[in-house]
Design a protein around this motif. Sequence first.
Motif, mmCIF file in Angstrom:
data_model
loop_
_atom_site.group_PDB
_atom_site.id
_atom_site.type_symbol
_atom_site.label_atom_id
_atom_site.label_comp_id
_atom_site.label_asym_id
_atom_site.label_seq_id
_atom_site.Cartn_x
_atom_site.Cartn_y
_atom_site.Cartn_z
ATOM 1 N N LEU A 118 0.823 -1.203 0.000
ATOM 2 C CA LEU A 118 0.000 0.000 0.000
ATOM 3 C C LEU A 118 0.858 1.253 0.000
ATOM 4 O O LEU A 118 2.005 1.218 0.432
ATOM 5 C CB LEU A 118 -0.895 0.014 1.245
ATOM 6 C CG LEU A 118 -1.774 -1.209 1.463
ATOM 7 C CD1 LEU A 118 -2.568 -1.044 2.753
ATOM 8 C CD2 LEU A 118 -2.692 -1.429 0.289
ATOM 9 N N PRO A 119 0.296 2.372 -0.443
ATOM 10 C CA PRO A 119 1.035 3.631 -0.338
ATOM 11 C C PRO A 119 1.335 3.950 1.125
ATOM 12 O O PRO A 119 0.615 3.509 2.033
ATOM 13 C CB PRO A 119 0.067 4.665 -0.928
ATOM 14 C CG PRO A 119 -0.919 3.890 -1.726
ATOM 15 C CD PRO A 119 -1.007 2.543 -1.079
ATOM 16 N N ALA A 120 2.372 4.726 1.342
ATOM 17 C CA ALA A 120 2.721 5.132 2.705
ATOM 18 C C ALA A 120 1.520 5.823 3.344
ATOM 19 O O ALA A 120 0.839 6.619 2.711
ATOM 20 C CB ALA A 120 3.912 6.077 2.675
ATOM 21 N N GLY A 121 1.220 5.464 4.588
ATOM 22 C CA GLY A 121 0.121 6.074 5.317
ATOM 23 C C GLY A 121 -1.231 5.439 5.111
ATOM 24 O O GLY A 121 -2.192 5.775 5.801
ATOM 25 N N ALA A 122 -1.355 4.509 4.173
ATOM 26 C CA ALA A 122 -2.636 3.842 3.929
ATOM 27 C C ALA A 122 -2.892 2.806 5.022
ATOM 28 O O ALA A 122 -1.966 2.326 5.676
ATOM 29 C CB ALA A 122 -2.647 3.174 2.561
ATOM 30 N N SER A 123 -4.161 2.461 5.195
ATOM 31 C CA SER A 123 -4.536 1.450 6.185
ATOM 32 C C SER A 123 -5.237 0.292 5.491
ATOM 33 O O SER A 123 -5.690 0.431 4.354
ATOM 34 C CB SER A 123 -5.458 2.069 7.241
ATOM 35 O OG SER A 123 -6.630 2.579 6.629
ATOM 36 N N ALA A 124 -5.322 -0.829 6.188
ATOM 37 C CA ALA A 124 -5.971 -2.007 5.604
ATOM 38 C C ALA A 124 -6.605 -2.847 6.692
ATOM 39 O O ALA A 124 -6.120 -2.896 7.831
ATOM 40 C CB ALA A 124 -4.965 -2.842 4.825
ATOM 41 N N ASN A 125 -7.674 -3.532 6.324
ATOM 42 C CA ASN A 125 -8.318 -4.478 7.212
ATOM 43 C C ASN A 125 -8.410 -5.805 6.463
ATOM 44 O O ASN A 125 -9.060 -5.886 5.426
ATOM 45 C CB ASN A 125 -9.712 -3.989 7.611
ATOM 46 C CG ASN A 125 -10.380 -4.927 8.584
ATOM 47 O OD1 ASN A 125 -10.301 -6.143 8.458
ATOM 48 N ND2 ASN A 125 -11.045 -4.376 9.578
ATOM 49 N N ALA A 126 -7.746 -6.814 6.993
ATOM 50 C CA ALA A 126 -7.749 -8.136 6.369
ATOM 51 C C ALA A 126 -8.415 -9.169 7.275
ATOM 52 O O ALA A 126 -8.183 -10.372 7.134
ATOM 53 C CB ALA A 126 -6.316 -8.552 6.039
ATOM 54 N N ASP A 127 -9.265 -8.707 8.178
ATOM 55 C CA ASP A 127 -9.899 -9.606 9.138
ATOM 56 C C ASP A 127 -10.862 -10.597 8.494
ATOM 57 O O ASP A 127 -11.186 -11.609 9.088
ATOM 58 C CB ASP A 127 -10.654 -8.815 10.203
ATOM 59 C CG ASP A 127 -9.721 -8.039 11.109
ATOM 60 O OD1 ASP A 127 -8.505 -8.335 11.110
ATOM 61 O OD2 ASP A 127 -10.197 -7.127 11.819
ATOM 62 N N ARG A 128 -11.329 -10.310 7.289
ATOM 63 C CA ARG A 128 -12.312 -11.197 6.655
ATOM 64 C C ARG A 128 -11.673 -12.115 5.603
ATOM 65 O O ARG A 128 -12.345 -12.606 4.719
ATOM 66 C CB ARG A 128 -13.431 -10.362 6.046
ATOM 67 C CG ARG A 128 -14.230 -9.651 7.149
ATOM 68 C CD ARG A 128 -15.435 -8.923 6.658
ATOM 69 N NE ARG A 128 -16.332 -9.824 5.961
ATOM 70 C CZ ARG A 128 -17.113 -9.451 4.956
ATOM 71 N NH1 ARG A 128 -17.113 -8.207 4.541
ATOM 72 N NH2 ARG A 128 -17.916 -10.309 4.375
ATOM 73 N N VAL A 129 -10.384 -12.342 5.724
ATOM 74 C CA VAL A 129 -9.695 -13.296 4.850
ATOM 75 C C VAL A 129 -9.644 -14.640 5.569
ATOM 76 O O VAL A 129 -9.208 -14.723 6.718
ATOM 77 C CB VAL A 129 -8.259 -12.816 4.512
ATOM 78 C CG1 VAL A 129 -7.513 -13.880 3.717
ATOM 79 C CG2 VAL A 129 -8.284 -11.515 3.765
ATOM 80 N N ARG A 130 -10.107 -15.675 4.889
ATOM 81 C CA ARG A 130 -10.074 -17.028 5.444
ATOM 82 C C ARG A 130 -8.827 -17.738 4.910
ATOM 83 O O ARG A 130 -8.564 -17.722 3.718
ATOM 84 C CB ARG A 130 -11.330 -17.800 5.059
ATOM 85 C CG ARG A 130 -12.590 -17.254 5.695
ATOM 86 C CD ARG A 130 -13.820 -18.062 5.316
ATOM 87 N NE ARG A 130 -14.023 -18.225 3.879
ATOM 88 C CZ ARG A 130 -14.640 -17.344 3.090
ATOM 89 N NH1 ARG A 130 -15.113 -16.230 3.590
ATOM 90 N NH2 ARG A 130 -14.783 -17.577 1.800
ATOM 91 N N ILE A 131 -8.109 -18.382 5.813
ATOM 92 C CA ILE A 131 -6.869 -19.070 5.463
ATOM 93 C C ILE A 131 -7.016 -20.550 5.776
ATOM 94 O O ILE A 131 -7.485 -20.914 6.858
ATOM 95 C CB ILE A 131 -5.681 -18.498 6.275
ATOM 96 C CG1 ILE A 131 -5.459 -17.033 5.955
ATOM 97 C CG2 ILE A 131 -4.414 -19.302 6.036
ATOM 98 C CD1 ILE A 131 -4.901 -16.765 4.588
#
Length: 171
Positions: A118-131
């Motif tokens: 991601l670009p610097a300063g961006a945020s992400a939520n990956a809580d809904r990824v199933r592994i």
Amino acid sequence: MNAADRERAVELVQQAYADGRLDPAELEQRLELALTAASSQELAPILADLPPESRDEVVEIGSTGGPVTRTGDWHVPRHLRVESEYGRVRLDLSEALIRHAEIDIELMLAYGGAKIILPAGASANADRVRIGWGRVICRTAGRPRPGGLHVRITGELAHGRLIVRNARQSR
């Protein structure tokens, strides 16, 4: 009217300005009207002459046996679905054209991992990824930040890991 209707109107007006369809005065006027609208009917004239945004449109990228890579100057859609049977995925958004404050990336990977930069300063939520077999490593802020890009990552990785990080800053 709910907050999502107002947010959608604001996003459409801002997009129209970014695309050069509105001048600064029109932008300011329409944003004020959108933010003070009490009903959906009050939003309609603000958006009437703007092309509708296809929020439900999903851009799909797929591979059955090779890597999926997007780097450099590429256009990131509002919704991106990546499907791969065998192969790694690398999505580098650090130099990409991103016109939305929030984007959704859906990963459907059978064998192979994914790296999202991601670009610097961006945020992400990956809580809904199933592994299945693997893990999720997310090294970014998890909550949206005012004025910054936020990426929601969903999907399923049967065998592989997902790494999400911000671009390294040059010194």
